[in-house]
Design a protein around this motif. Structure first.
Motif, mmCIF file in Angstrom:
data_model
loop_
_atom_site.group_PDB
_atom_site.id
_atom_site.type_symbol
_atom_site.label_atom_id
_atom_site.label_comp_id
_atom_site.label_asym_id
_atom_site.label_seq_id
_atom_site.Cartn_x
_atom_site.Cartn_y
_atom_site.Cartn_z
ATOM 1 N N MET A 94 0.850 -1.185 0.000
ATOM 2 C CA MET A 94 0.000 0.000 0.000
ATOM 3 C C MET A 94 0.891 1.242 0.000
ATOM 4 N N ARG A 95 0.638 2.127 -0.956
ATOM 5 C CA ARG A 95 1.420 3.365 -1.026
ATOM 6 C C ARG A 95 0.948 4.326 0.045
ATOM 7 N N ILE A 96 1.888 4.852 0.792
ATOM 8 C CA ILE A 96 1.573 5.915 1.741
ATOM 9 C C ILE A 96 1.309 7.162 0.903
ATOM 10 N N PRO A 97 0.232 7.893 1.176
ATOM 11 C CA PRO A 97 -0.095 9.065 0.350
ATOM 12 C C PRO A 97 1.096 10.027 0.210
ATOM 13 N N PHE A 98 1.294 10.491 -1.012
ATOM 14 C CA PHE A 98 2.409 11.397 -1.308
ATOM 15 C C PHE A 98 2.429 12.589 -0.357
ATOM 16 N N ASN A 99 1.249 13.140 -0.067
ATOM 17 C CA ASN A 99 1.200 14.378 0.720
ATOM 18 C C ASN A 99 1.668 14.201 2.161
ATOM 19 N N LEU A 100 1.887 12.966 2.609
ATOM 20 C CA LEU A 100 2.365 12.732 3.966
ATOM 21 C C LEU A 100 3.887 12.754 4.078
ATOM 22 N N TYR A 101 4.600 12.707 2.948
ATOM 23 C CA TYR A 101 6.058 12.686 3.044
ATOM 24 C C TYR A 101 6.778 13.523 1.992
ATOM 25 N N MET A 102 6.065 14.033 1.012
ATOM 26 C CA MET A 102 6.714 14.862 -0.003
ATOM 27 C C MET A 102 6.370 16.325 0.241
ATOM 28 N N PRO A 103 7.343 17.211 0.002
ATOM 29 C CA PRO A 103 7.051 18.641 0.147
ATOM 30 C C PRO A 103 5.956 19.061 -0.832
ATOM 31 N N GLU A 104 5.128 20.011 -0.418
ATOM 32 C CA GLU A 104 4.001 20.489 -1.216
ATOM 33 C C GLU A 104 4.432 20.893 -2.618
ATOM 34 N N GLU A 105 5.581 21.551 -2.743
ATOM 35 C CA GLU A 105 6.033 22.035 -4.062
ATOM 36 C C GLU A 105 6.399 20.907 -5.019
ATOM 37 N N MET A 106 6.625 19.708 -4.509
ATOM 38 C CA MET A 106 6.943 18.553 -5.370
ATOM 39 C C MET A 106 5.697 17.814 -5.840
ATOM 40 N N LEU A 107 4.557 18.053 -5.178
ATOM 41 C CA LEU A 107 3.340 17.326 -5.523
ATOM 42 C C LEU A 107 2.766 17.828 -6.850
ATOM 43 N N THR A 108 2.639 16.915 -7.793
ATOM 44 C CA THR A 108 2.050 17.263 -9.091
ATOM 45 C C THR A 108 0.541 17.067 -9.012
ATOM 46 N N LYS A 109 -0.155 17.544 -10.025
ATOM 47 C CA LYS A 109 -1.603 17.364 -10.098
ATOM 48 C C LYS A 109 -1.953 15.872 -10.106
ATOM 49 N N GLU A 110 -1.161 15.087 -10.830
ATOM 50 C CA GLU A 110 -1.404 13.643 -10.923
ATOM 51 C C GLU A 110 -1.202 12.953 -9.576
ATOM 52 N N MET A 111 -0.178 13.413 -8.813
ATOM 53 C CA MET A 111 0.075 12.815 -7.498
ATOM 54 C C MET A 111 -1.078 13.119 -6.542
ATOM 55 N N LYS A 112 -1.575 14.348 -6.572
ATOM 56 C CA LYS A 112 -2.709 14.724 -5.719
ATOM 57 C C LYS A 112 -3.944 13.911 -6.093
#
Length: 184
Positions: free
Chosen positions: A125-143
């Motif tokens: 299970m992937r841990i949601p990107f927003n829990l470990y990646m900086p906001e500026e790295m989050l792409t629309k697709e990742m969100k």
């Protein structure tokens, strides 16, 4: 249950050229479970008392250490085998290889094939990107992927509850519970 992972960028050199690719890598969410917590977990599953389990685990460690010290590998059926490796410098004559020159280089564990097979079947299970990646790295697709994953998890949690509340009942079953008061 699923094994949690995070996504990290790593260098891939398999093609001969350096290429940056994304990989799923293990995420350690918390510290490893120690004997006491493990014994509590086993107590809930087995019916054995936590104190007994904790004592057996402690004695098991001592027994494995003792058996390995005489060169005896130890197999726990269904789990795997503990081994030791030895090392020494190279010598020109066999009699030069004395006990003081040989030492244990490592202790290792080899899981039994059945145990490995079962563990490898576990879902991830992937841990949601927003829990470990900086906001500026989050792409629309990742969100979007995070939102979809959240929706799927919600559906998995809610769907069984709905099925438990709403049970299909046959017409015959309904008629069997009728009384004259229900009939008009």
């Amino acid at each position: 249950m699923a094994v949690p992972y995070v996504v990290r960028k790593k260098a891939d050199l398999t093609s001969g050229e350096r290429k940056e690719l994304w990989y799923g890598v293990p995420k350690k969410l918390i510290d490893p479970i120690r004997n006491r917590e493990f014994a509590e977990y086993m107590e809930k599953r087995s019916g054995f008392h936590r104190g007994q389990i904790d004592g057996i685990l402690t004695e098991m460690v001592d027994a494995i250490r003792s058996l390995l010290s005489i060169g005896q590998p130890v197999t726990i059926e269904g789990l795997g085998t503990f081994h030791t490796s030895l090392t020494s410098p190279g010598f020109e004559r066999p009699e030069q290889v004395t006990p003081g020159k040989v030492s244990v280089s490592r202790v290792y564990f080899v899981a039994c094939p059945e145990f490995s097979r079962e563990v490898k079947k576990m879902k991830c299970m992937r841990i949601p990107f927003n829990l470990y990646m900086p906001e500026e790295m989050l792409t629309k697709e990742m969100k979007k992927a995070d939102r979809e994953q959240e929706r799927e998890e919600y559906d998995r949690m809610v769907a069984p509850e709905i099925e438990e509340e709403v049970q299909a009942v046959s017409y015959t079953h309904l008629r069997a519970h009728e009384t004259k008061a229900n009939l008009v």
